[in-house]
Design a protein around this motif. Sequence first.
Motif, PDB file in Angstrom:
ATOM      1  N   LEU A  11      92.180  -6.992   3.895  1.00 22.84           N
ATOM      2  CA  LEU A  11      92.209  -6.200   5.120  1.00 22.84           C
ATOM      3  C   LEU A  11      91.211  -5.048   5.064  1.00 22.84           C
ATOM      4  CD1 LEU A  11      93.649  -5.796   7.856  1.00 22.84           C
ATOM      5  CD2 LEU A  11      95.247  -4.278   6.671  1.00 22.84           C
ATOM      6  N   LEU A  12      91.086  -4.427   3.891  1.00 22.30           N
ATOM      7  CA  LEU A  12      90.232  -3.244   3.759  1.00 22.30           C
ATOM      8  C   LEU A  12      88.790  -3.582   3.387  1.00 22.30           C
ATOM      9  CD1 LEU A  12      92.600  -0.755   1.867  1.00 22.30           C
ATOM     10  CD2 LEU A  12      92.419  -1.230   4.306  1.00 22.30           C
ATOM     11  N   LEU A  13      88.508  -4.842   3.131  1.00 22.40           N
ATOM     12  CA  LEU A  13      87.169  -5.226   2.677  1.00 22.40           C
ATOM     13  C   LEU A  13      86.084  -4.813   3.669  1.00 22.40           C
ATOM     14  CD1 LEU A  13      85.392  -6.714   0.626  1.00 22.40           C
ATOM     15  CD2 LEU A  13      85.863  -8.829   1.881  1.00 22.40           C
ATOM     16  N   ALA A  14      86.362  -4.942   4.954  1.00 25.33           N
ATOM     17  CA  ALA A  14      85.343  -4.639   5.967  1.00 25.33           C
ATOM     18  C   ALA A  14      84.928  -3.173   5.953  1.00 25.33           C
ATOM     19  CB  ALA A  14      85.871  -5.007   7.355  1.00 25.33           C
ATOM     20  N   PHE A  15      85.806  -2.285   5.452  1.00 26.09           N
ATOM     21  CA  PHE A  15      85.473  -0.858   5.428  1.00 26.09           C
ATOM     22  C   PHE A  15      84.411  -0.525   4.386  1.00 26.09           C
ATOM     23  CE2 PHE A  15      90.039  -0.636   6.875  1.00 26.09           C
ATOM     24  CZ  PHE A  15      89.712  -0.482   8.205  1.00 26.09           C
ATOM     25  N   ARG A  16      84.119  -1.478   3.505  1.00 30.80           N
ATOM     26  CA  ARG A  16      83.074  -1.257   2.501  1.00 30.80           C
ATOM     27  C   ARG A  16      81.705  -1.648   3.029  1.00 30.80           C
ATOM     28  NH1 ARG A  16      85.447  -0.347  -2.431  1.00 30.80           N
ATOM     29  NH2 ARG A  16      83.445   0.652  -2.848  1.00 30.80           N
ATOM     30  N   ILE A  17      81.676  -2.285   4.209  1.00 25.46           N
ATOM     31  CA  ILE A  17      80.392  -2.638   4.820  1.00 25.46           C
ATOM     32  C   ILE A  17      79.728  -1.373   5.328  1.00 25.46           C
ATOM     33  CG2 ILE A  17      79.289  -3.909   6.704  1.00 25.46           C
ATOM     34  CD1 ILE A  17      81.685  -5.847   6.564  1.00 25.46           C
ATOM     35  N   GLU A  18      78.459  -1.189   5.018  1.00 25.40           N
ATOM     36  CA  GLU A  18      77.763   0.038   5.409  1.00 25.40           C
ATOM     37  C   GLU A  18      77.685   0.196   6.910  1.00 25.40           C
ATOM     38  OE1 GLU A  18      73.499   2.346   4.669  1.00 25.40           O
ATOM     39  OE2 GLU A  18      73.933   0.445   3.657  1.00 25.40           O
ATOM     40  N   ARG A  19      77.393  -0.900   7.622  1.00 25.63           N
ATOM     41  CA  ARG A  19      77.282  -0.825   9.079  1.00 25.63           C
ATOM     42  C   ARG A  19      77.865  -2.081   9.708  1.00 25.63           C
ATOM     43  NH1 ARG A  19      71.600   0.092  11.531  1.00 25.63           N
ATOM     44  NH2 ARG A  19      71.150  -1.649  10.153  1.00 25.63           N
ATOM     45  N   ALA A  20      78.996  -1.939  10.401  1.00 23.95           N
ATOM     46  CA  ALA A  20      79.503  -3.074  11.171  1.00 23.95           C
ATOM     47  C   ALA A  20      78.595  -3.314  12.368  1.00 23.95           C
ATOM     48  CB  ALA A  20      80.929  -2.782  11.636  1.00 23.95           C
ATOM     49  N   MET A  21      77.935  -2.250  12.825  1.00 20.36           N
ATOM     50  CA  MET A  21      77.001  -2.322  13.955  1.00 20.36           C
ATOM     51  C   MET A  21      75.615  -2.662  13.402  1.00 20.36           C
ATOM     52  SD  MET A  21      75.949   0.809  16.479  1.00 20.36           S
ATOM     53  CE  MET A  21      75.363   1.679  15.012  1.00 20.36           C
ATOM     54  N   TYR A  22      75.390  -3.915  13.075  1.00 22.56           N
ATOM     55  CA  TYR A  22      74.115  -4.329  12.497  1.00 22.56           C
ATOM     56  C   TYR A  22      73.197  -4.821  13.611  1.00 22.56           C
ATOM     57  CZ  TYR A  22      70.713  -6.502   9.425  1.00 22.56           C
ATOM     58  OH  TYR A  22      69.552  -6.831   8.777  1.00 22.56           O
ATOM     59  N   PHE A  23      71.964  -4.277  13.680  1.00 21.67           N
ATOM     60  CA  PHE A  23      71.036  -4.678  14.739  1.00 21.67           C
ATOM     61  C   PHE A  23      69.596  -4.432  14.314  1.00 21.67           C
ATOM     62  CE2 PHE A  23      71.903  -0.221  15.330  1.00 21.67           C
ATOM     63  CZ  PHE A  23      70.708   0.335  15.745  1.00 21.67           C
ATOM     64  N   ASN A  24      68.690  -5.093  15.015  1.00 20.63           N
ATOM     65  CA  ASN A  24      67.260  -4.921  14.784  1.00 20.63           C
ATOM     66  C   ASN A  24      66.814  -3.574  15.347  1.00 20.63           C
ATOM     67  OD1 ASN A  24      64.322  -5.090  15.636  1.00 20.63           O
ATOM     68  ND2 ASN A  24      64.492  -7.006  14.494  1.00 20.63           N
ATOM     69  N   LYS A  25      66.208  -2.741  14.535  1.00 21.44           N
ATOM     70  CA  LYS A  25      65.854  -1.387  14.965  1.00 21.44           C
ATOM     71  C   LYS A  25      64.786  -1.374  16.058  1.00 21.44           C
ATOM     72  CE  LYS A  25      67.120   0.960  10.685  1.00 21.44           C
ATOM     73  NZ  LYS A  25      66.671   1.824   9.561  1.00 21.44           N
ATOM     74  N   GLU A  26      63.956  -2.388  16.104  1.00 19.37           N
ATOM     75  CA  GLU A  26      62.903  -2.419  17.116  1.00 19.37           C
ATOM     76  C   GLU A  26      63.409  -2.942  18.462  1.00 19.37           C
ATOM     77  OE1 GLU A  26      59.559  -4.567  15.700  1.00 19.37           O
ATOM     78  OE2 GLU A  26      59.131  -3.175  14.045  1.00 19.37           O
ATOM     79  N   SER A  27      64.169  -4.022  18.430  1.00 25.51           N
ATOM     80  CA  SER A  27      64.633  -4.637  19.679  1.00 25.51           C
ATOM     81  C   SER A  27      66.027  -4.182  20.083  1.00 25.51           C
ATOM     82  CB  SER A  27      64.632  -6.164  19.544  1.00 25.51           C
ATOM     83  OG  SER A  27      65.591  -6.579  18.584  1.00 25.51           O
ATOM     84  N   GLY A  28      66.792  -3.656  19.118  1.00 22.18           N
ATOM     85  CA  GLY A  28      68.161  -3.280  19.408  1.00 22.18           C
ATOM     86  C   GLY A  28      69.109  -4.456  19.442  1.00 22.18           C
ATOM     87  N   GLN A  29      68.599  -5.659  19.203  1.00 26.34           N
ATOM     88  CA  GLN A  29      69.417  -6.859  19.311  1.00 26.34           C
ATOM     89  C   GLN A  29      70.351  -6.993  18.109  1.00 26.34           C
ATOM     90  OE1 GLN A  29      67.129 -10.415  19.842  1.00 26.34           O
ATOM     91  NE2 GLN A  29      68.870 -11.617  20.584  1.00 26.34           N
ATOM     92  N   ALA A  30      71.609  -7.375  18.386  1.00 26.38           N
ATOM     93  CA  ALA A  30      72.607  -7.534  17.335  1.00 26.38           C
ATOM     94  C   ALA A  30      72.180  -8.628  16.367  1.00 26.38           C
ATOM     95  CB  ALA A  30      73.960  -7.867  17.944  1.00 26.38           C
TER      96      ALA A  30
END
Length: 351
Positions: free
Chosen positions: A150-169
């Motif tokens: 259950l807590l494993l996902a909290f170790r992910i640095e960014r759940a909001m992962y996207f391309n910095k140039e396009s903003g696309q997920a």
Amino acid sequence: MGLDYQFDRHDPYRDKILFVLILDRAKMKERILIGTELEIRFRLGGSRNADVLCDVTRPLGTFLTSFEHDPDGQLNLHALVPLYNALHTNRWKQPEPEKAAGDFLAEKNLTGNPVSMYTAFRVWNDYLVTREYRDRDAASDRFRNKAAHLLLAFRIERAMYFNKESGQAGHLKNGGLFYRSTPDVDTRLDLWYPDTQRSCECVAAYHSFIPLITYYQNRLNDWGLCFRQCRMCRKYFLARSQRYDLCSDKCRKAQALQNKREFDERARKNSYDLAYKNETQNWRNKINKAKRTPDFPPDRLEEMQAAFDAFKKEALKRKTEVKKGTAAPKEFTDWLFRQSAIIVRLSENNK
């Protein structure tokens, strides 16, 4: 259930409590419900009396942008460890670690963030179930393993992962968190198709948030939506295209107010420049009028032009001094007003 849930000893919930997510592309909204499957289906069917832990509708993407990051393992340190130790200690000594963990989880629950609320409830309810078993060693290991997923996902640095140039997920980067390969429970979701009572599909998770994050990112990628950072509040939000840079009406109003303040400030600071332009145009108007006046003395016209050239030269010099800060704007504007008398005298003396 809800914000008033008590983190103390009481009968645990026996039914499986689910985290259900609904994404609405048309309205750019997400809806999250927490509760048993039966009660959630009642709520989705229109029943407001259904007993659910949470039912909240928010802007699309909030689940990802507000997902908790716990790099130091505070949940493990202040919740799991005390409760795990309580399962292996004398019953008379259990209240102290229980209270410490309960207070910590109560704070998480009161944040109102559905992810934190669900996590706090699940950890505490799983503990209440576990402490009823006679074989404490086997039960506590089961409690620890369920909580770890259950807590494993909290170790992910960014759940909001996207391309910095396009903003696309993009695809969730969760490789190497704890396992060489992803366990089955971290890839499992239940999909509820739309029916006569629901126009949108739902996904339900129990063991882990990781498949929810993956599902969310994939949907955003399919829809071509992009993450943007608001230039007012600096928060991330989802937009239909990269041309959007304000996240809400509140920030749009704040931006308009800031623009007006900046305009007023520039106007206040540059009032001397406006006075210079007005006075220069005043000289030009009088010279042009003299040129159009029949029998206007040529020598007087030449004198006006010479005076105008001298005025512009001196005015530009004084204006530069104001811009550099070596002279006060008021001194410059007072000088400009005094020069007006020169052109008035020359234009009226036409004989």
